[in-house]
Design a protein around this motif. Structure first.
Motif, PDB file in Angstrom:
ATOM      1  N   PRO A 155      26.714  35.084  44.850  1.00 12.93           N
ATOM      2  CA  PRO A 155      27.876  35.951  44.119  1.00 12.93           C
ATOM      3  C   PRO A 155      29.138  35.673  45.349  1.00 12.93           C
ATOM      4  O   PRO A 155      30.251  35.322  45.073  1.00 12.93           O
ATOM      5  CB  PRO A 155      27.714  37.397  44.206  1.00 12.93           C
ATOM      6  N   ALA A 156      28.652  35.876  46.644  1.00  9.00           N
ATOM      7  CA  ALA A 156      29.579  35.479  47.575  1.00  9.00           C
ATOM      8  C   ALA A 156      30.075  34.011  47.624  1.00  9.00           C
ATOM      9  O   ALA A 156      31.206  33.773  48.121  1.00  9.00           O
ATOM     10  CB  ALA A 156      28.895  35.677  49.166  1.00  9.00           C
ATOM     11  N   VAL A 157      29.307  33.050  47.391  1.00  5.45           N
ATOM     12  CA  VAL A 157      29.550  31.652  47.194  1.00  5.45           C
ATOM     13  C   VAL A 157      30.520  31.491  46.141  1.00  5.45           C
ATOM     14  O   VAL A 157      31.517  30.892  46.155  1.00  5.45           O
ATOM     15  CB  VAL A 157      28.252  30.706  47.193  1.00  5.45           C
ATOM     16  N   ALA A 158      30.059  31.996  44.924  1.00  8.28           N
ATOM     17  CA  ALA A 158      31.013  31.997  43.598  1.00  8.28           C
ATOM     18  C   ALA A 158      32.464  32.552  44.073  1.00  8.28           C
ATOM     19  O   ALA A 158      33.458  32.026  43.677  1.00  8.28           O
ATOM     20  CB  ALA A 158      30.268  32.714  42.632  1.00  8.28           C
ATOM     21  N   LEU A 159      32.483  33.819  45.044  1.00  5.65           N
ATOM     22  CA  LEU A 159      33.761  34.147  45.046  1.00  5.65           C
ATOM     23  C   LEU A 159      34.436  33.292  46.169  1.00  5.65           C
ATOM     24  O   LEU A 159      35.768  33.211  45.865  1.00  5.65           O
ATOM     25  CB  LEU A 159      33.585  35.741  45.956  1.00  5.65           C
ATOM     26  N   LEU A 160      33.895  32.557  47.144  1.00  3.56           N
ATOM     27  CA  LEU A 160      34.587  31.761  47.996  1.00  3.56           C
ATOM     28  C   LEU A 160      35.017  30.461  47.296  1.00  3.56           C
ATOM     29  O   LEU A 160      36.130  29.965  47.401  1.00  3.56           O
ATOM     30  CB  LEU A 160      33.478  31.363  49.271  1.00  3.56           C
ATOM     31  N   LEU A 161      34.280  30.117  46.191  1.00  4.49           N
ATOM     32  CA  LEU A 161      34.897  29.066  45.292  1.00  4.49           C
ATOM     33  C   LEU A 161      36.018  29.016  44.767  1.00  4.49           C
ATOM     34  O   LEU A 161      37.060  28.468  44.473  1.00  4.49           O
ATOM     35  CB  LEU A 161      33.789  28.647  44.465  1.00  4.49           C
ATOM     36  N   VAL A 162      36.267  30.494  44.251  1.00  9.21           N
ATOM     37  CA  VAL A 162      37.305  31.020  43.465  1.00  9.21           C
ATOM     38  C   VAL A 162      38.661  31.192  44.355  1.00  9.21           C
ATOM     39  O   VAL A 162      39.462  30.549  44.178  1.00  9.21           O
ATOM     40  CB  VAL A 162      37.294  32.389  42.834  1.00  9.21           C
ATOM     41  N   VAL A 163      38.410  31.674  45.753  1.00  8.80           N
ATOM     42  CA  VAL A 163      39.280  31.779  46.607  1.00  8.80           C
ATOM     43  C   VAL A 163      40.041  30.577  46.930  1.00  8.80           C
ATOM     44  O   VAL A 163      41.129  30.317  47.198  1.00  8.80           O
ATOM     45  CB  VAL A 163      38.993  32.662  48.003  1.00  8.80           C
ATOM     46  N   PHE A 164      39.185  29.531  47.643  1.00  6.41           N
ATOM     47  CA  PHE A 164      39.514  28.353  47.711  1.00  6.41           C
ATOM     48  C   PHE A 164      40.234  27.639  46.773  1.00  6.41           C
ATOM     49  O   PHE A 164      41.354  26.882  46.938  1.00  6.41           O
ATOM     50  CB  PHE A 164      38.094  27.231  48.451  1.00  6.41           C
ATOM     51  N   TYR A 165      39.957  27.637  45.662  1.00  5.91           N
ATOM     52  CA  TYR A 165      40.525  27.095  44.512  1.00  5.91           C
ATOM     53  C   TYR A 165      42.116  27.866  44.182  1.00  5.91           C
ATOM     54  O   TYR A 165      42.667  26.905  43.747  1.00  5.91           O
ATOM     55  CB  TYR A 165      39.677  27.043  43.376  1.00  5.91           C
ATOM     56  N   LEU A 166      42.021  29.262  44.540  1.00  7.36           N
ATOM     57  CA  LEU A 166      43.447  29.396  44.336  1.00  7.36           C
ATOM     58  C   LEU A 166      44.531  29.096  45.289  1.00  7.36           C
ATOM     59  O   LEU A 166      45.511  28.750  45.086  1.00  7.36           O
ATOM     60  CB  LEU A 166      43.214  30.917  44.473  1.00  7.36           C
ATOM     61  N   ILE A 167      43.609  28.725  46.677  1.00 14.68           N
ATOM     62  CA  ILE A 167      44.368  28.166  47.676  1.00 14.68           C
ATOM     63  C   ILE A 167      45.060  26.839  47.079  1.00 14.68           C
ATOM     64  O   ILE A 167      46.254  26.503  47.449  1.00 14.68           O
ATOM     65  CB  ILE A 167      43.777  28.059  48.943  1.00 14.68           C
ATOM     66  N   LEU A 168      44.017  26.109  46.626  1.00 13.35           N
ATOM     67  CA  LEU A 168      44.593  24.764  45.913  1.00 13.35           C
ATOM     68  C   LEU A 168      45.437  24.867  45.021  1.00 13.35           C
ATOM     69  O   LEU A 168      46.571  24.176  45.106  1.00 13.35           O
ATOM     70  CB  LEU A 168      43.233  23.991  45.674  1.00 13.35           C
ATOM     71  N   GLY A 169      45.349  25.805  44.017  1.00 13.92           N
ATOM     72  CA  GLY A 169      46.299  25.922  42.795  1.00 13.92           C
ATOM     73  C   GLY A 169      47.622  26.210  43.162  1.00 13.92           C
ATOM     74  O   GLY A 169      48.270  25.881  42.432  1.00 13.92           O
ATOM     75  N   ASP A 179      14.110  35.115  47.041  1.00  8.35           N
ATOM     76  CA  ASP A 179      14.878  35.112  45.548  1.00  8.35           C
ATOM     77  C   ASP A 179      15.951  36.274  45.901  1.00  8.35           C
ATOM     78  O   ASP A 179      17.166  35.698  45.388  1.00  8.35           O
ATOM     79  CB  ASP A 179      13.739  35.676  44.694  1.00  8.35           C
ATOM     80  N   HIS A 180      15.760  37.199  46.569  1.00  9.55           N
ATOM     81  CA  HIS A 180      16.735  38.400  46.739  1.00  9.55           C
ATOM     82  C   HIS A 180      17.882  37.747  47.723  1.00  9.55           C
ATOM     83  O   HIS A 180      19.146  38.194  47.403  1.00  9.55           O
ATOM     84  CB  HIS A 180      16.108  39.648  47.129  1.00  9.55           C
ATOM     85  N   VAL A 181      17.587  37.056  48.680  1.00  7.66           N
ATOM     86  CA  VAL A 181      18.637  36.589  49.608  1.00  7.66           C
ATOM     87  C   VAL A 181      19.515  35.501  48.709  1.00  7.66           C
ATOM     88  O   VAL A 181      20.517  35.699  49.059  1.00  7.66           O
ATOM     89  CB  VAL A 181      17.974  35.712  50.947  1.00  7.66           C
ATOM     90  N   ILE A 182      18.721  34.661  48.061  1.00  6.05           N
ATOM     91  CA  ILE A 182      19.557  33.797  47.246  1.00  6.05           C
ATOM     92  C   ILE A 182      20.659  34.534  46.230  1.00  6.05           C
ATOM     93  O   ILE A 182      21.713  34.188  46.125  1.00  6.05           O
ATOM     94  CB  ILE A 182      18.779  32.715  46.364  1.00  6.05           C
ATOM     95  N   SER A 183      20.049  35.483  45.537  1.00  8.91           N
ATOM     96  CA  SER A 183      20.915  36.377  44.621  1.00  8.91           C
ATOM     97  C   SER A 183      21.934  37.085  45.158  1.00  8.91           C
ATOM     98  O   SER A 183      22.964  37.269  44.432  1.00  8.91           O
ATOM     99  CB  SER A 183      20.014  37.226  43.875  1.00  8.91           C
TER     100      SER A 183
END
Length: 297
Positions: free
Chosen positions: A130-144, A122-126
């Protein structure tokens, strides 16, 4: 109206055919949301000690809509096929992990973001989430950023302009998501709920490009089209700002006060062009323009 619906369906199928894997990833979100919805109806949302399947339902449905919307606009980003492929192959695994973490953990009775007395798993997933969420944002900024290039506007003047406004709104949503993480929850102040700002910003991906697409399909003066899109885009963003301000003050967006009324008025202005455009007659597209549009897509 029926003809417009057929054209919309045909155009959507053309776009999604180019992004089959993204489309399937988005549809997976709806499938998972459906499973969670059935569970909630049969057993309720809360799962002891800290899980809530209703949260997994809303998350999967929202992310599914987001990915389907992305699949529809990616072909007009101006990115080369190889760049699109790299983007697709990078983004899909991040989305799949998000589905997994949100769904499995809530069914196990664990909050995937804020673990209390959980196992090592559970702690590994948690920690990863957040790192995955940050990467989702970064990749979408590149697309945007691609839609702010001149070549996109040259190839798709109306759609490019509409997507630009949508991307600005998505930035507001991402900021709200970061706010939720820093705040360790969606609630703030007396009655503020950050999730409204987070969700409505993402829906700009459907709302504003729809105005742009309708302006292309209707017999509207060419000089009027960008004005309509600007009005819709600016009104939507001002509506988000009003909601964000109300939430920052810690008050509910459902109360009858200046900022929620202002936000509602802005969203009404943003959607008014849709009603007006639908009432207009269909444009008689020249064969060359139709061919060029299809080729660009």
């Amino acid at each position: 109206m029926n003809q417009l619906a057929l054209e919309a369906a045909s155009g959507a199928l053309r776009l999604y055919k180019q992004e089959t894997w993204l489309m399937l990833t988005g549809l997976l979100g709806f499938l998972l949301a459906g499973i969670c919805g059935v569970w909630v109806l049969l057993h309720g949302g809360p799962v002891s000690p800290d899980g809530d399947v209703s949260k997994a339902f809303s998350f999967n449905a929202a992310l599914g809509i987001f990915i389907l919307s992305t699949a529809s606009i990616l072909p007009v980003s101006g990115m080369r096929p190889r760049s699109q492929s790299i983007y697709r192959c990078s983004y899909i695994p991040l989305v799949l992990f998000s589905y997994f973490a949100e769904t499995v953990q809530h069914f196990r009775g664990v909050d995937p973001r804020f673990v209390q007395n959980g196992s090592s798993f559970d702690h590994v997933i948690s920690t990863i989430f957040p790192a995955v969420a940050l990467l989702l944002v970064v990749f979408y900024l590149i697309l945007g950023a691609q839609y702010f290039r001149k070549r996109v506007i040259d190839a798709h003047p109306e759609l490019g302009l509409g997507i630009r406004y949508a991307m600005i709104a998505v930035l507001v949503s991402f900021a709200a998501g970061i706010w939720i993480s820093v705040n360790a929850g969606r609630y703030t102040g007396i009655g503020g709920n950050i999730i409204w700002l987070h969700g409505l910003g993402f829906h700009a991906l459907q709302a504003i490009p729809l105005v742009a697409w309708l302006s292309m399909r209707k017999s509207v003066n060419a000089a009027v089209k960008p004005i309509i899109i600007h009005i819709s885009g600016l009104a939507y963003i001002f509506g988000l700002i009003a909601i964000g301000w109300q939430t920052l003050l810690g008050y509910s967006v459902a109360e009858w006060s200046l900022l929620p009324i202002l936000a509602g008025s802005c969203f009404l202005v943003a959607f008014t062009p849709v009603i007006w455009l639908i009432s207009q007659s269909n444009a008689l597209a020249e064969p060359y323009n139709r061919t060029q549009y299809t080729r660009n897509l």
